[in-house]
Design a protein around this motif. Sequence first.
Motif, PDB file in Angstrom:
ATOM      1  N   LYS A 152       0.857  -1.174   0.000  1.00 31.36           N
ATOM      2  CA  LYS A 152       0.000   0.000   0.000  1.00 31.36           C
ATOM      3  C   LYS A 152       0.897   1.229   0.000  1.00 31.36           C
ATOM      4  O   LYS A 152       1.703   1.431   0.908  1.00 31.36           O
ATOM      5  N   LEU A 153       0.782   2.042  -1.057  1.00 32.82           N
ATOM      6  CA  LEU A 153       1.617   3.239  -1.198  1.00 32.82           C
ATOM      7  C   LEU A 153       0.732   4.468  -1.366  1.00 32.82           C
ATOM      8  O   LEU A 153      -0.306   4.410  -2.042  1.00 32.82           O
ATOM      9  N   TYR A 154       1.170   5.583  -0.799  1.00 32.40           N
ATOM     10  CA  TYR A 154       0.416   6.838  -0.895  1.00 32.40           C
ATOM     11  C   TYR A 154       1.108   7.782  -1.857  1.00 32.40           C
ATOM     12  O   TYR A 154       2.315   8.026  -1.765  1.00 32.40           O
ATOM     13  N   SER A 155       0.340   8.323  -2.811  1.00 32.07           N
ATOM     14  CA  SER A 155       0.872   9.274  -3.782  1.00 32.07           C
ATOM     15  C   SER A 155       0.610  10.696  -3.298  1.00 32.07           C
ATOM     16  O   SER A 155      -0.540  11.134  -3.219  1.00 32.07           O
ATOM     17  N   THR A 156       1.682  11.413  -2.979  1.00 35.17           N
ATOM     18  CA  THR A 156       1.529  12.814  -2.587  1.00 35.17           C
ATOM     19  C   THR A 156       1.203  13.674  -3.796  1.00 35.17           C
ATOM     20  O   THR A 156       0.664  14.770  -3.650  1.00 35.17           O
ATOM     21  N   TYR A 157       1.515  13.186  -4.990  1.00 34.38           N
ATOM     22  CA  TYR A 157       1.246  13.933  -6.227  1.00 34.38           C
ATOM     23  C   TYR A 157      -0.259  13.945  -6.528  1.00 34.38           C
ATOM     24  O   TYR A 157      -0.828  14.966  -6.889  1.00 34.38           O
ATOM     25  N   TYR A 158      -0.909  12.769  -6.353  1.00 35.23           N
ATOM     26  CA  TYR A 158      -2.335  12.668  -6.648  1.00 35.23           C
ATOM     27  C   TYR A 158      -3.197  12.711  -5.381  1.00 35.23           C
ATOM     28  O   TYR A 158      -4.421  12.830  -5.468  1.00 35.23           O
ATOM     29  N   GLY A 159      -2.565  12.574  -4.208  1.00 39.01           N
ATOM     30  CA  GLY A 159      -3.315  12.593  -2.961  1.00 39.01           C
ATOM     31  C   GLY A 159      -4.202  11.384  -2.766  1.00 39.01           C
ATOM     32  O   GLY A 159      -5.318  11.492  -2.245  1.00 39.01           O
ATOM     33  N   GLU A 160      -3.716  10.197  -3.175  1.00 34.18           N
ATOM     34  CA  GLU A 160      -4.511   8.988  -3.026  1.00 34.18           C
ATOM     35  C   GLU A 160      -3.597   7.790  -2.785  1.00 34.18           C
ATOM     36  O   GLU A 160      -2.408   7.822  -3.120  1.00 34.18           O
ATOM     37  N   SER A 161      -4.177   6.734  -2.211  1.00 29.21           N
ATOM     38  CA  SER A 161      -3.421   5.517  -1.917  1.00 29.21           C
ATOM     39  C   SER A 161      -3.759   4.429  -2.924  1.00 29.21           C
ATOM     40  O   SER A 161      -4.874   4.374  -3.453  1.00 29.21           O
ATOM     41  N   SER A 162      -2.778   3.560  -3.173  1.00 28.56           N
ATOM     42  CA  SER A 162      -2.987   2.357  -3.971  1.00 28.56           C
ATOM     43  C   SER A 162      -2.646   1.178  -3.076  1.00 28.56           C
ATOM     44  O   SER A 162      -1.509   1.044  -2.615  1.00 28.56           O
ATOM     45  N   ASP A 163      -3.660   0.341  -2.812  1.00 22.66           N
ATOM     46  CA  ASP A 163      -3.491  -0.747  -1.847  1.00 22.66           C
ATOM     47  C   ASP A 163      -3.586  -2.096  -2.543  1.00 22.66           C
ATOM     48  O   ASP A 163      -4.649  -2.498  -3.022  1.00 22.66           O
ATOM     49  N   PHE A 164      -2.459  -2.796  -2.622  1.00 23.28           N
ATOM     50  CA  PHE A 164      -2.423  -4.137  -3.192  1.00 23.28           C
ATOM     51  C   PHE A 164      -1.863  -5.134  -2.173  1.00 23.28           C
ATOM     52  O   PHE A 164      -1.225  -6.128  -2.546  1.00 23.28           O
ATOM     53  N   THR A 165      -2.100  -4.876  -0.896  1.00 25.06           N
ATOM     54  CA  THR A 165      -1.558  -5.742   0.148  1.00 25.06           C
ATOM     55  C   THR A 165      -2.202  -7.122   0.140  1.00 25.06           C
ATOM     56  O   THR A 165      -1.653  -8.067   0.712  1.00 25.06           O
ATOM     57  N   ARG A 166      -3.357  -7.256  -0.505  1.00 21.44           N
ATOM     58  CA  ARG A 166      -4.008  -8.563  -0.564  1.00 21.44           C
ATOM     59  C   ARG A 166      -3.642  -9.339  -1.830  1.00 21.44           C
ATOM     60  O   ARG A 166      -4.137 -10.443  -2.044  1.00 21.44           O
ATOM     61  N   LYS A 167      -2.790  -8.767  -2.649  1.00 23.85           N
ATOM     62  CA  LYS A 167      -2.393  -9.457  -3.873  1.00 23.85           C
ATOM     63  C   LYS A 167      -1.594 -10.706  -3.527  1.00 23.85           C
ATOM     64  O   LYS A 167      -0.672 -10.674  -2.727  1.00 23.85           O
ATOM     65  N   ARG A 168      -1.944 -11.804  -4.175  1.00 25.88           N
ATOM     66  CA  ARG A 168      -1.240 -13.053  -3.948  1.00 25.88           C
ATOM     67  C   ARG A 168      -0.190 -13.294  -5.025  1.00 25.88           C
ATOM     68  O   ARG A 168      -0.285 -12.765  -6.124  1.00 25.88           O
ATOM     69  N   GLY A 169       0.792 -14.081  -4.681  1.00 27.29           N
ATOM     70  CA  GLY A 169       1.786 -14.493  -5.663  1.00 27.29           C
ATOM     71  C   GLY A 169       3.026 -13.630  -5.732  1.00 27.29           C
ATOM     72  O   GLY A 169       3.869 -13.838  -6.607  1.00 27.29           O
ATOM     73  N   VAL A 170       3.170 -12.628  -4.847  1.00 22.99           N
ATOM     74  CA  VAL A 170       4.383 -11.800  -4.833  1.00 22.99           C
ATOM     75  C   VAL A 170       5.454 -12.548  -4.027  1.00 22.99           C
ATOM     76  O   VAL A 170       5.346 -12.688  -2.808  1.00 22.99           O
ATOM     77  N   VAL A 171       6.471 -13.036  -4.715  1.00 20.75           N
ATOM     78  CA  VAL A 171       7.531 -13.816  -4.068  1.00 20.75           C
ATOM     79  C   VAL A 171       8.498 -12.896  -3.327  1.00 20.75           C
ATOM     80  O   VAL A 171       8.880 -13.154  -2.197  1.00 20.75           O
ATOM     81  N   MET A 172       8.903 -11.824  -3.984  1.00 19.76           N
ATOM     82  CA  MET A 172       9.823 -10.869  -3.359  1.00 19.76           C
ATOM     83  C   MET A 172       9.770  -9.556  -4.120  1.00 19.76           C
ATOM     84  O   MET A 172       9.340  -9.509  -5.264  1.00 19.76           O
ATOM     85  N   ALA A 173      10.188  -8.470  -3.466  1.00 16.44           N
ATOM     86  CA  ALA A 173      10.254  -7.155  -4.099  1.00 16.44           C
ATOM     87  C   ALA A 173      11.345  -6.356  -3.404  1.00 16.44           C
ATOM     88  O   ALA A 173      11.398  -6.309  -2.174  1.00 16.44           O
ATOM     89  N   GLU A 174      12.220  -5.733  -4.189  1.00 14.66           N
ATOM     90  CA  GLU A 174      13.296  -4.948  -3.597  1.00 14.66           C
ATOM     91  C   GLU A 174      13.737  -3.858  -4.565  1.00 14.66           C
ATOM     92  O   GLU A 174      13.510  -3.939  -5.769  1.00 14.66           O
ATOM     93  N   ILE A 175      14.388  -2.838  -4.009  1.00 15.11           N
ATOM     94  CA  ILE A 175      14.898  -1.716  -4.794  1.00 15.11           C
ATOM     95  C   ILE A 175      16.418  -1.784  -4.801  1.00 15.11           C
ATOM     96  O   ILE A 175      17.043  -1.919  -3.750  1.00 15.11           O
ATOM     97  N   CYS A 176      16.989  -1.681  -5.993  1.00 16.87           N
ATOM     98  CA  CYS A 176      18.447  -1.694  -6.149  1.00 16.87           C
ATOM     99  C   CYS A 176      18.896  -0.292  -6.591  1.00 16.87           C
ATOM    100  O   CYS A 176      18.390   0.240  -7.581  1.00 16.87           O
ATOM    101  N   LEU A 177      19.840   0.294  -5.849  1.00 18.12           N
ATOM    102  CA  LEU A 177      20.276   1.664  -6.095  1.00 18.12           C
ATOM    103  C   LEU A 177      21.719   1.700  -6.584  1.00 18.12           C
ATOM    104  O   LEU A 177      22.566   0.947  -6.088  1.00 18.12           O
ATOM    105  N   PRO A 178      22.025   2.600  -7.533  1.00 17.44           N
ATOM    106  CA  PRO A 178      23.430   2.857  -7.859  1.00 17.44           C
ATOM    107  C   PRO A 178      24.095   3.612  -6.705  1.00 17.44           C
ATOM    108  O   PRO A 178      23.415   4.167  -5.833  1.00 17.44           O
ATOM    109  N   ASP A 179      25.413   3.647  -6.699  1.00 11.97           N
ATOM    110  CA  ASP A 179      26.143   4.217  -5.559  1.00 11.97           C
ATOM    111  C   ASP A 179      25.807   5.682  -5.298  1.00 11.97           C
ATOM    112  O   ASP A 179      25.794   6.125  -4.146  1.00 11.97           O
ATOM    113  N   HIS A 180      25.505   6.445  -6.372  1.00  9.32           N
ATOM    114  CA  HIS A 180      25.306   7.880  -6.182  1.00  9.32           C
ATOM    115  C   HIS A 180      23.866   8.250  -5.825  1.00  9.32           C
ATOM    116  O   HIS A 180      23.553   9.431  -5.642  1.00  9.32           O
ATOM    117  N   ALA A 181      22.981   7.265  -5.716  1.00  8.73           N
ATOM    118  CA  ALA A 181      21.574   7.556  -5.408  1.00  8.73           C
ATOM    119  C   ALA A 181      21.401   7.826  -3.922  1.00  8.73           C
ATOM    120  O   ALA A 181      22.048   7.188  -3.085  1.00  8.73           O
TER     121      ALA A 181
END
Length: 411
Positions: A30-59
């Motif tokens: 569930k993420l909140y968009s400050t740009y649109y002022g609304e939330s998107s909730d997919f916490t009940r979605k099934r089948g998500v094995v993993m999710a991660e963010i990979c950053l370059p060194d300068h980020a």
Amino acid sequence: MASYHFHLTQVKRSRGQSVIAQAAYRAGEKLYSTYYGESSDFTRKRGVVMAEICLPDHAPREYADRETLWNALEWAESGRKAQLAHSFDITLMNEFSMEENIEMARAFVQEELVSRGMIADFAIHDPVRPKGAEPNPHIHILVPIRPLKEDGTWGIKEKKISVMDEQGNPVLDKNGKQAYRAVSTTGWSSKEMLIYLRKNWENRCNEKFKEKGLSVRVDARSFKERGIDRIPMIHEGPHVRAMEAKGIRTALGNLNRLISQFNQIAMEITVLKSWISEKIYELKRQMYYVQKPTLAGYLQRYYDERNRVARTYQYRSQKAMNTNLKQLAETIAFLSDENIDTPEELEQRIQELSSRGHDLQYDLDEADSLIQEMKKLIKAWDDYETFRPVYEEYKNKFFGKEKFKKGMQKN
């Protein structure tokens, strides 16, 4: 049987898309968009094995937080029709374990995307599948199109350069001023980059097949590029794979299944869109207070109200209620078969079907082009068979050829 699918699209405001909503779906959060002022909730979605963010060194390190990252990007893009992110959809191999697929996906993201300065938000899905269908594990990767500068601030996507002719002289536009063209500052969106990444994923898969001692291989090239005279199949979903498992392998069967699948998807899109537009908004508005409602619950309340109205009819009240009961049962059965429980999952299925429909339309256009060429060849052969006896008679005449020729022209 290994299946290669490596598809790239863009998340665009011009399509009414929000990168926050896209990221929430892929990560099952569930993420909140400050740009649109609304939330998107997919916490009940099934089948998500993993999710991660990979950053370059300068980020900036705070971009490791999904909500912070994509809100920052939304505010960095000011255009109403801005292209926000690249979206990769890549099929994983059923011949590999999930651990092997995750390891290969991480290596691809780090070595081919992050090493070039990209931020990559990637997730692996292993959807619940219909009975008898093959597994369909796959990767979703979101990459901002706008690059990050070395100081951690957002850079520009394109720069303008002067247009020159072959002699190196400036080219003028219709107003007599210097002409310019836009050039990507990164090359991330180029066709050459996509071809490279597709080939790179092919190589990684095939190296893993070789390492495991498997003879199967995948190929990123289309049938046309490989010189195969065959109408290309689309990426197989679970339903098509179930059919393939039954041994239906003929060339004509491939084309018929393609057409059948397209018609089925087109029909589902039409029905679902109509149902969404007519029912979902009203159901959400009327039943918003229900804690974590399901589509089945929405439907039951909706048809209860229809039956209440039907009881007030002077005639055919029972027939109307029977029709309502039948429609309710059919709709709930369809949602159950498709593993759809919430309005958000239904909306996402619409987007997936629309994407598949677009791919199928492309394949059908190619098939139609081939069929038209075949029709021309068949007509040419029929004309040849029709006029060959006349030509043979003309060729065997020693005298009177001109007279015979003029007689045929009159006829």
